[in-house]
Design an enzyme around this catalytic site. Structure first.
Site, PDB file in Angstrom:
ATOM      1  N   GLU A 297       0.811  -1.225   0.000  1.00  9.70           N
ATOM      2  CA  GLU A 297       0.000   0.000   0.000  1.00  9.70           C
ATOM      3  C   GLU A 297       0.842   1.273   0.000  1.00  9.70           C
ATOM      4  OE1 GLU A 297      -2.653  -0.641   3.285  1.00  9.70           O
ATOM      5  OE2 GLU A 297      -3.748  -2.239   2.252  1.00  9.70           O
TER       6      GLU A 297
ATOM      7  N   GLU B 266      -7.018  -9.371  -3.037  1.00  2.00           N
ATOM      8  CA  GLU B 266      -7.720  -9.417  -1.740  1.00  2.00           C
ATOM      9  C   GLU B 266      -9.212  -9.146  -1.952  1.00  2.00           C
ATOM     10  OE1 GLU B 266      -5.914  -6.868   1.177  1.00  2.00           O
ATOM     11  OE2 GLU B 266      -3.863  -7.426   0.596  1.00  2.00           O
TER      12      GLU B 266
END
Length: 564
Positions: free
Chosen positions: A332, A437
C-alpha cells in the site's frame, strides 16, 4: 458488441478519435463549436484549434474562479458540460482526452445520474502541453437526464476533446464478459489416438478426461486456525490453489518484540498448504502504513531503522525464498509513505531491488487498494499506479526485476465499467496483474456484487489470477465470510463453489472418430487422459498441460501411443 481498444495514459500532441464515435455524446470532437455543450457560472469557454487543425474545448478563467467563493472555500475548476439522456439498468463506458492549461492537475470525470447522484466515473493526472486519455464509467439504475463534465481541485483550466459515453445493457455487458472468458481461459484440443506399432489412428477408442488442476489461479486468504482444524483444512484445500496468509508473515506477526523472531506459525501454515500443492503469496515484506508499525520501530533513529529493516528483509525473504510465488514488497505505498518519509523517495525502489536479489523467482507486487474500487480516491488512481510502478522499475539496477500489479479489490458497491477501464489502463504496464484481496461488504446485494467482480476479473484477458480476502475466523471474518463455524457454506460460499465448478466445466469422456481423433473444448489446466479400447490390455494414461501459450484458434494434436 462491446469492443476493446487499448487504454492509453501516454501524452500525445493531439488526441485520438473518440471511442464508439462518441456514443450518446453530441458533438464529441467539437467540430461544430460548442453545440450541445454548456459552461458553469461565469466561466468562459470556446473552441480552440491545434497547429494540426484539431478542435477542442478550452475553458478560460476556471482556474482563477476556483480560488474563492462566498464562503471563502476554494471551488473546483470545471470544464464544459453536456446534458445527456440516460436509461436505467445500463452500464456506461466513458472516455475523454484531457489537458490542463498549466502544470498538472488531478482531473475527475463526473456523471450526474438521473437520480441527482454525483458519480465520479474516473480520474487521471492531466498535464499541460499534451493530451492524456481518461477512461472510466458508471452504472445507471434509473432513466432520465444526466450530465457529464470534468473537474479539478487544482486552479487550472481544463481542456477537453474526443469525449465518449457509450451505453450497454446488462445482458450485452455480461455476454461480452463470458465470451472474453471463453477466449482467454479455454482452448480447443484435438486429441489423436494412434497405435504404437503402425502409427495408424485407432477409431472408437474411449477417452476419459480428468482435470487435475485448473490453470487459472484462484485462492483465498487463510488464518492460523487452519493448522488445528481438519474441517477448515479440508474445506480450504478442496477449493483453492493459492493461499495468502492473512497476517502470519507480516513483520508485526514475526517480530512483535525487537530481536525476538518467531516464524513457527507461518512455517506450520506453509507446510500444511504445500501438502496439497497450494501456492503461497508472500504477504508482506513491509507495510508502508505508519499505524501498522510496531511500537519499538517508531522511536528508532535513521541508522537503527535501516538496520532493523535489513534484518527483517533478509530474514523473511531468505526463509521463504523458493517457497512463495509472489512477494507483496511494500504494501500500500500509494496511500502510505512511512518508509519513504524516513529513508527518502527512492526507499521503495531500493527495497524491491533487495528482495529481488535475495529471491529471484517470485513476482514482486505493488499491492494497493482502491485502484479498482474507488475512482474518487486520488491516491491510487491507475495513472498514479502506472507512474509509481515505472519509478520502481526505472531505478538503477531494477530493470531485470519480475514486477507485478496487485489490486486488493475491497468493494462496497462495484462500479463494473470503471473496474474494466482501470484494468485496461493498468494492462499497458505489460506486467502480471492479479486481484489479490477480493471481498464485498455486507449488504442484501453482496452475492450479486461478488459475482460481478469475480466474473469481470475472470473474463478480463490481462488478469492472471485472483485471491479473495475471506479468511475464516472463529470470532468473525474481516468483511466477508464464505462459511459458518461448522464450515457449511454461506450464500457467498455457494457462489464461489458455483463459479469454480463453472470454470472447470468440460467433457468427462469422449470416443474417437474413424480418424482416431476427438476435439475437446477444455479450460486451461493440468489433465490426465485415460484411453481404453477392446483391443488393448488395460488402459494407457497420458498427462498434459493445456496452457495459454497455445493458440485459441488453431487445433492442437496430441498423439497418444498405444501398445496393441
Amino acid at each position: 458488441m462491446i469492443t476493446r481498444r487499448a487504454s492509453r495514459q501516454v501524452c500525445l500532441s493531439d488526441p485520438m478519435k473518440p471511442l464508439y464515435k462518441g456514443g450518446i455524446v453530441q458533438n464529441s470532437e467539437f467540430n461544430s463549436g460548442l453545440l450541445g455543450w454548456s459552461t458553469y457560472r461565469n466561466i468562459k469557454a470556446g473552441v480552440s484549434r491545434s497547429p494540426s487543425g484539431n478542435n477542442f474545448a478550452a475553458v478560460h478563467g476556471a482556474g482563477s474562479s476556483s480560488l474563492s467563493s462566498s464562503g471563502g472555500k476554494a471551488l473546483p475548476s470545471h470544464s464544459v458540460y453536456q446534458r445527456v439522456q440516460m436509461q436505467g439498468d445500463m452500464h456506461y463506458s466513458l472516455s475523454a482526452w484531457l489537458q490542463v492549461s498549466n502544470g498538472t492537475g488531478h482531473v475527475k470525470a463526473v456523471i450526474k445520474a438521473p437520480t441527482g447522484e454525483r458519480v465520479i466515473a474516473g480520474s487521471i493526472v492531466a498535464h499541460s502541453g499534451c493530451w492524456t486519455m481518461l477512461k472510466g464509467g458508471m452504472t445507471a439504475y434509473s432513466s432520465g437526464p444526466g450530465e457529464i463534465y470534468f473537474e479539478s481541485d487544482a486552479p487550472v483550466d481544463i481542456w477537453v476533446d474526443s469525449v465518449s459515453l457509450q451505453p450497454f445493457t446488462f445482458d450485452e455487458w455480461d455476454a461480452h464478459t463470458r465470451r472474453s472468458a471463453d477466449k482467454v481461459r479455454r482452448r480447443t484440443v484435438r486429441l489423436v489416438v494412434a497405435k504404437n506399432d503402425t502409427k495408424l489412428p485407432m477409431a472408437h477408442a474411449n477417452v476419459s478426461i480428468e482435470l487435475l488442476r485448473l490453470g487459472f489461479p484462484f485462492g483465498n486468504a487463510v488464518t492460523k486456525e487452519i493448522v488445528d482444524l481438519p474441517a477448515y483444512e479440508k474445506w480450504f484445500s478442496s477449493r483453492f490453489t493459492v493461499a495468502t496468509f492473512e497476517n502470519e508473515m507480516k513483520w508485526y506477526s514475526t517480530e512483535w518484540t525487537q530481536n525476538h523472531e518467531d516464524y513457527r506459525v507461518a512455517d506450520a501454515m506453509l507446510k500444511l498448504v504445500q501438502k496439497y500443492g497450494i501456492k503461497v503469496r508472500g504477504h508482506n515484506v513491509f507495510w508502508d502504513d505508519q499505524s501498522s508499525q510496531m511500537k519499538w520501530v517508531m522511536p528508532l533513529n535513521l541508522a537503527q531503522l535501516k538496520a532493523a529493516m535489513q534484518k527483517r528483509l533478509k530474514s523473511v525473504v531468505s526463509r521463504y525464498a523458493g517457497k512463495v510465488i509472489h512477494w507483496d514488497v511494500v504494501n500500500e505505498n500509494l496511500h502510505f509513505n512511512f518508509f519513504e518519509t524516513k529513508l527518502g523517495p527512492s526507499a521503495s525502489a531500493q527495497i524491491y531491488q533487495q528482495v529481488g536479489q535475495l529471491d529471484r523467482n517470485p513476482i514482486l507486487f505493488m499491492n494497493e487498494f482502491n485502484t479498482l474500487e474507488q475512482p474518487g480516491d486520488p491516491n491510487p488512481v491507475p495513472s498514479k499506479y502506472v507512474a509509481k510502478m515505472n519509478q520502481i522499475r526505472s531505478y538503477p539496477g531494477n530493470g531485470g526485476l519480475k514486477l507485478g500489479v496487485g489490486l486488493e479489490s475491497h468493494f462496497t458497491t462495484p462500479n463494473i465499467p470503471y473496474m474494466r477501464s482501470a484494468l485496461d489502463t493498468l494492462a499497458k504496464l505489460k506486467l502480471p496483474l492479479w486481484l489479490t484481496e477480493v471481498d464485498v461488504a455486507r449488504s442484501p446485494s453482496q452475492v450479486k456484487f461478488l459475482e460481478q467482480v469475480l466474473r469481470e476479473g475472470f473474463g478480463h484477458p490481462n488478469v492472471d489470477g485472483m485471491v479473495m480476502w475471506a479468511a475464516w475466523h472463529a470470532n468473525g471474518c474481516y468483511v466477508m465470510c464464505l462459511t459458518d463455524n461448522n464450515f457449511k457454506n454461506l450464500p457467498v460460499g455457494d457462489l464461489v463453489d458455483k463459479l469454480i465448478a463453472e470454470w472447470k466445466t468440460h467433457r468427462k469422456s469422449a470416443t474417437t472418430d474413424t480418424n482416431g481423433a476427438v476435439e475437446l473444448d477444455l479450460p486451461l489446466g493440468e489433465y490426465r487422459f485415460t484411453v481404453s479400447h477392446p483391443s488393448l490390455n488395460g488402459t494407457v494414461v497420458h498427462t498434459r498441460t493445456v496452457d495459454a501459450s497455445e493458440s485459441s484458434v488453431a487445433e492442437h494434436t496430441i498423439n497418444v501411443n498405444l501398445v496393441g
